[in-house]
Design a protein around this motif. Structure first.
Motif, mmCIF file in Angstrom:
data_model
loop_
_atom_site.group_PDB
_atom_site.id
_atom_site.type_symbol
_atom_site.label_atom_id
_atom_site.label_comp_id
_atom_site.label_asym_id
_atom_site.label_seq_id
_atom_site.Cartn_x
_atom_site.Cartn_y
_atom_site.Cartn_z
ATOM 1 N N ARG A 199 14.252 41.791 7.898
ATOM 2 C CA ARG A 199 14.080 42.174 9.154
ATOM 3 C C ARG A 199 13.649 43.579 9.301
ATOM 4 N N HIS A 200 13.940 44.520 8.117
ATOM 5 C CA HIS A 200 13.764 45.738 8.244
ATOM 6 C C HIS A 200 12.896 46.120 7.044
ATOM 7 N N ARG B 243 5.009 46.905 12.425
ATOM 8 C CA ARG B 243 6.183 47.432 13.203
ATOM 9 C C ARG B 243 6.490 46.300 14.517
ATOM 10 N N TRP B 244 5.357 46.024 15.065
ATOM 11 C CA TRP B 244 5.472 45.007 16.271
ATOM 12 C C TRP B 244 6.116 43.611 15.848
ATOM 13 N N GLN C 135 9.637 44.412 15.209
ATOM 14 C CA GLN C 135 10.390 44.523 16.308
ATOM 15 C C GLN C 135 10.608 43.081 16.929
ATOM 16 N N ARG C 136 9.945 42.250 17.115
ATOM 17 C CA ARG C 136 10.010 40.895 17.648
ATOM 18 C C ARG C 136 11.186 40.214 16.852
ATOM 19 N N LYS D 59 13.169 46.722 12.090
ATOM 20 C CA LYS D 59 12.428 48.181 12.108
ATOM 21 C C LYS D 59 11.432 48.151 11.190
#
Length: 135
Positions: A49-50, A73-74, A77-78, A82
Motif C-alpha cells: 500500500r506504500h 499516488r492516486w 491513496q485509494r 502513500k
C-alpha cells in the motif's frame, strides 16, 4: 527484482507486507511509462500500500513521467497508502513545485527519512541487509 526498458530501470531494494522501496534509474518519460506503471502496479497488486521511490539516480522526468507519479499516488491513496519520493534531484523537485505536485507527492532527502513518515509496523528493514556475496 529488477526490470528495465528504454532508458529506465526499476530495482526493488527492500519490502515488507505493506511497503516496497524501489530505486528508479534513468529517464521517466513516454518511453518508460509502461514499464513504470506495470512494475509499480504489480507491487500494488502484491499488497504493497506504500511505495517509496529512491529517485537519486533518476536523470530525467517530463510531464508524462509526472503523470505516472500522480496516477500511482492516486491508486495508492485509494488503497489507504502513500507514494513517497526520496533523493529527488533539482529538476524533479522543480517540476513538482512548478506544477503544484510537491504537496501531493512528499519528497525527502533519504529513503530513511521517507520511511519515517510511515508507521513502524509498515516499514521494511532499512537499510537492507547486504547479501554475503556482496560483503
Amino acid at each position: 527484482m529488477s526490470t528495465q526498458a528504454h532508458r529506465l530501470s526499476i530495482t526493488q531494494l527492500a519490502s515488507c507486507d505493506d511497503c516496497a522501496v524501489l530505486r528508479i534509474t534513468g529517464e521517466l518519460d513516454r518511453g518508460g511509462e509502461e514499464l513504470f506503471m506495470g512494475t509499480l502496479g504489480a507491487c500494488v497488486d502484491a499488497g504493497h500500500r506504500h511505495l517509496v521511490l529512491d529517485a537519486t539516480a533518476l536523470s530525467f522526468c517530463d510531464s508524462r513521467g509526472l503523470n505516472c507519479l500522480l496516477a500511482m499516488r492516486w491508486l495508492l491513496q485509494r488503497r489507504g497508502g502513500k507514494l513517497l519520493l526520496a533523493g529527488a534531484g533539482r529538476r524533479l523537485t522543480e517540476l513538482l513545485a512548478r506544477t503544484g505536485s510537491a504537496e501531493l507527492i512528499p519528497s525527502h532527502r533519504t529513503v530513511g527519512l521517507a520511511l519515517g513518515e510511515l508507521p513502524e509496523s509498515h516499514r521494511p528493514v532499512w537499510p537492507p541487509a547486504t547479501p554475503a556475496c556482496e560483503a
